[in-house]
Design a protein around this motif. Structure first.
Motif, PDB file in Angstrom:
ATOM      1  N   LEU A  56      16.003  24.208  -6.290  1.00 14.24           N
ATOM      2  CA  LEU A  56      16.542  25.510  -5.897  1.00 14.24           C
ATOM      3  C   LEU A  56      15.708  26.685  -6.410  1.00 14.24           C
ATOM      4  N   ASP A  57      15.031  26.523  -7.547  1.00 15.18           N
ATOM      5  CA  ASP A  57      14.182  27.604  -8.074  1.00 15.18           C
ATOM      6  C   ASP A  57      12.959  27.804  -7.197  1.00 15.18           C
ATOM      7  N   ALA A  58      12.367  26.695  -6.761  1.00 13.41           N
ATOM      8  CA  ALA A  58      11.107  26.789  -6.023  1.00 13.41           C
ATOM      9  C   ALA A  58      11.330  27.477  -4.685  1.00 13.41           C
ATOM     10  N   PRO A  59      10.391  28.325  -4.263  1.00 14.70           N
ATOM     11  CA  PRO A  59      10.560  28.988  -2.966  1.00 14.70           C
ATOM     12  C   PRO A  59      10.355  28.046  -1.784  1.00 14.70           C
ATOM     13  N   LEU A  60       9.739  26.891  -2.036  1.00 14.23           N
ATOM     14  CA  LEU A  60       9.444  25.970  -0.934  1.00 14.23           C
ATOM     15  C   LEU A  60       9.631  24.526  -1.364  1.00 14.23           C
ATOM     16  N   ASN A  61      10.292  23.752  -0.509  1.00 15.19           N
ATOM     17  CA  ASN A  61      10.349  22.301  -0.688  1.00 15.19           C
ATOM     18  C   ASN A  61       9.547  21.687   0.451  1.00 15.19           C
ATOM     19  N   LEU A  62       9.005  20.522   0.197  1.00 15.46           N
ATOM     20  CA  LEU A  62       8.148  19.880   1.196  1.00 15.46           C
ATOM     21  C   LEU A  62       8.344  18.382   1.104  1.00 15.46           C
ATOM     22  N   CYS A  63       8.740  17.787   2.223  1.00 15.50           N
ATOM     23  CA  CYS A  63       8.889  16.336   2.248  1.00 15.50           C
ATOM     24  C   CYS A  63       7.684  15.747   2.987  1.00 15.50           C
ATOM     25  N   VAL A  64       6.929  14.901   2.303  1.00 15.08           N
ATOM     26  CA  VAL A  64       5.781  14.242   2.926  1.00 15.08           C
ATOM     27  C   VAL A  64       6.226  12.838   3.315  1.00 15.08           C
ATOM     28  N   THR A  65       6.111  12.530   4.608  1.00 10.74           N
ATOM     29  CA  THR A  65       6.619  11.252   5.111  1.00 10.74           C
ATOM     30  C   THR A  65       5.476  10.379   5.618  1.00 10.74           C
ATOM     31  N   CYS A  66       5.808   9.111   5.837  1.00 13.37           N
ATOM     32  CA  CYS A  66       4.845   8.166   6.403  1.00 13.37           C
ATOM     33  C   CYS A  66       5.414   7.594   7.701  1.00 13.37           C
ATOM     34  N   GLU A  67       4.646   7.699   8.773  1.00 12.43           N
ATOM     35  CA  GLU A  67       5.043   7.215  10.100  1.00 12.43           C
ATOM     36  C   GLU A  67       4.279   5.914  10.350  1.00 12.43           C
ATOM     37  N   PRO A  68       4.938   4.757  10.109  1.00 11.28           N
ATOM     38  CA  PRO A  68       4.204   3.484  10.138  1.00 11.28           C
ATOM     39  C   PRO A  68       3.695   3.084  11.520  1.00 11.28           C
ATOM     40  N   THR A  69       4.229   3.688  12.576  1.00 10.74           N
ATOM     41  CA  THR A  69       3.804   3.273  13.918  1.00 10.74           C
ATOM     42  C   THR A  69       2.645   4.114  14.459  1.00 10.74           C
ATOM     43  N   ARG A  70       2.241   5.122  13.694  1.00 12.56           N
ATOM     44  CA  ARG A  70       1.145   5.970  14.177  1.00 12.56           C
ATOM     45  C   ARG A  70      -0.132   5.142  14.318  1.00 12.56           C
ATOM     46  N   GLY A  71      -0.791   5.319  15.449  1.00 13.52           N
ATOM     47  CA  GLY A  71      -2.035   4.565  15.635  1.00 13.52           C
ATOM     48  C   GLY A  71      -1.804   3.244  16.336  1.00 13.52           C
ATOM     49  N   GLY A  72      -0.542   2.992  16.731  1.00 16.43           N
ATOM     50  CA  GLY A  72      -0.273   1.783  17.502  1.00 16.43           C
ATOM     51  C   GLY A  72      -0.124   0.551  16.641  1.00 16.43           C
ATOM     52  N   PRO A  73       0.087  -0.602  17.302  1.00 13.85           N
ATOM     53  CA  PRO A  73       0.387  -1.826  16.540  1.00 13.85           C
ATOM     54  C   PRO A  73      -0.821  -2.384  15.789  1.00 13.85           C
ATOM     55  N   GLN A  74      -2.044  -2.052  16.198  1.00 13.71           N
ATOM     56  CA  GLN A  74      -3.234  -2.583  15.514  1.00 13.71           C
ATOM     57  C   GLN A  74      -4.015  -1.451  14.867  1.00 13.71           C
ATOM     58  N   VAL A  75      -3.854  -1.298  13.579  1.00 17.12           N
ATOM     59  CA  VAL A  75      -4.621  -0.287  12.872  1.00 17.12           C
ATOM     60  C   VAL A  75      -5.729  -0.985  12.091  1.00 17.12           C
ATOM     61  N   LEU A  76      -6.951  -0.536  12.320  1.00 19.53           N
ATOM     62  CA  LEU A  76      -8.109  -1.146  11.645  1.00 19.53           C
ATOM     63  C   LEU A  76      -7.915  -1.148  10.133  1.00 19.53           C
ATOM     64  N   GLY A  77      -8.040  -2.324   9.523  1.00 20.89           N
ATOM     65  CA  GLY A  77      -7.961  -2.417   8.072  1.00 20.89           C
ATOM     66  C   GLY A  77      -6.560  -2.574   7.530  1.00 20.89           C
ATOM     67  N   ARG A  78      -5.552  -2.617   8.437  1.00 22.60           N
ATOM     68  CA  ARG A  78      -4.175  -2.670   7.960  1.00 22.60           C
ATOM     69  C   ARG A  78      -3.516  -4.013   8.272  1.00 22.60           C
ATOM     70  N   ASN A  79      -4.311  -4.982   8.710  1.00 22.88           N
ATOM     71  CA  ASN A  79      -3.744  -6.284   9.059  1.00 22.88           C
ATOM     72  C   ASN A  79      -3.291  -7.064   7.832  1.00 22.88           C
ATOM     73  N   SER A  80      -4.078  -6.976   6.762  1.00 20.73           N
ATOM     74  CA  SER A  80      -3.817  -7.806   5.599  1.00 20.73           C
ATOM     75  C   SER A  80      -2.757  -7.202   4.694  1.00 20.73           C
ATOM     76  N   ILE A  81      -2.786  -5.888   4.516  1.00 15.73           N
ATOM     77  CA  ILE A  81      -1.843  -5.216   3.623  1.00 15.73           C
ATOM     78  C   ILE A  81      -1.195  -4.056   4.380  1.00 15.73           C
TER      79      ILE A  81
END
Lengths: 253, 253
Positions: free
Chosen positions: B123-148
């Motif tokens: 409440l003190d801070a003039p701004l709150n910011l929620c940083v989210t992760c959208e797991p479907t961005r980039g489609g079902p095959q994301v380079l380098g994300r197959n293993s982990i």
């Protein structure tokens, strides 16, 4: 008072305070330039010169990582430094298997492109570094970690980014190899089963310098998204808002 | 070639390149000082002045976040900017419930200490910011994300650290509120069920400046671990190694 004795111990050039006269306030333009320079000039590096990283540089980079924020100050990270060639060969072999397995899921012409790209520099780089997360550090009750237990791994990622940016400032390139399987990696590095290998990194001086843009962008794999398309106002479902008029224009995109 | 046009568009003071004469190499001492100054002088801030963050400063901070590394260049992050007082009151209420629930698990005298500490500035801070992760961005095959597959969330954390350090350089304090439950937070901010709220942040100018050391350290809650105790050589089970003689001494601890 000495604000960062650990860092200065290994770097006499480093000045005790930024922005003399406004000690803990805004940075001087040149210092700010350094911060943004490391953020915008950082790259995922996959081609390295064989030159070793001097010990004092490596100490500074690790010290930077260790000064990341962590939930409840639990500092869950560990650093496994790997120079041994046999170990690196085993990791390289593992990454190559994963790379070929992943290729199966891409359709042509993406598959050919994927297989043609250099994705790691495990053997070129003079140093490999595995950053792990030890979830039991700090005991069963870690302040701030009751609601979202994954904050231990989050903290470890923040340490990786500190390391990456400090390395950039030192002229050292870092590449993150994510095409690995943790079970096998644990076996190669003898990491206990409950400890999570978060990042397997290659470190060294970049061959040909730091590229101007991300490799996947210059290879035409994917473009940077417009920042404006990623910003929401007050709620997720609001892409514009009367209270934020003008700001969305400043973001572009 | 223009190395970071987006950043300079909102900051004419920002110089195009660091280290003139050694363009993509090591930074000049003052620039390096800025990088280490932001890393070592960064704090989790919980007390804020009401002064708003100017639009151009906010654009630069968000641009820094957006230039984080991401697996397969998927850029999975989104930014929900929250100024609305009613929304922040609901989040504050949620965090207070979580805080009291977590208190149950601490034994005295830790419990009293825990409850006495100011853990957030929603409440003190003039701004709150929620940083989210959208797991479907980039489609079902994301380079380098197959293993982990969790590398999408890891990337989002890297963006948070970029934001935190850029904010420090701008004199803006950031506090991460981890005492929240994601299901309720999603409801308040209308975040879709598959999107992960990774970080709920409070932003503003710090009341009384940036503290010299982490609050949990000055409160006597926990100390910084010696870096040397976190470094392993060649394998997890080796705390010393003939090939690394001398280096372990330089680390201290």
């Amino acid at each position: 008072m000495d604000a960062w004795p650990e860092a200065r111990a290994s770097n006499p050039e480093l000045q005790q305070s930024v922005s003399p006269g406004r000690r803990w306030g805004e940075f001087a333009p040149r210092e700010k330039n350094g911060v943004y320079g490391s953020i915008f000039g950082r790259r995922d590096v996959r081609s390295f010169l064989p030159d070793p990283i001097p010990g004092d540089v490596l100490v500074r980079i690790l010290t930077a990582a260790h000064h990341a924020p962590s939930v409840g100050f639990m500092q869950p990270w560990d650093f496994v430094l790997v120079r041994d060639l046999d170990t690196r060969k085993r990791v390289r072999e593992l990454s190559d298997k994963e790379r070929r397995a992943a290729a199966v899921f891409f359709e042509e012409p993406r598959r050919d492109k994927y297989l043609s790209m250099k994705l790691e520099g495990i053997l070129d780089a003079p140093l490999n570094l595995c950053v792990t997360c030890e979830p039991t550090r700090g005991g069963p009750q870690v302040l701030g970690r009751n609601s979202i237990p994954e904050t231990d791994v989050y903290s470890t990622c923040l340490a990786v980014q500190n390391l990456w940016l400090a390395a950039r400032a030192e002229g050292v390139g870092v590449g993150w190899v994510s095409i690995l399987r943790n079970a096998e990696l644990r076996e190669i590095l003898r990491v206990p089963p409950h400890v999570i290998p978060v990042a397997y990194l290659c470190l060294g001086y970049p061959k040909g310098g730091f590229p101007n843009e991300p490799l996947l962008q210059s290879a035409g794999w994917r473009d940077r998204l417009p920042l404006g398309s990623l910003v929401h106002y007050e709620r997720w479902d609001r892409r514009e808002h009367p209270g934020w008029k003008g700001f969305d224009g400043a973001l572009g995109g």
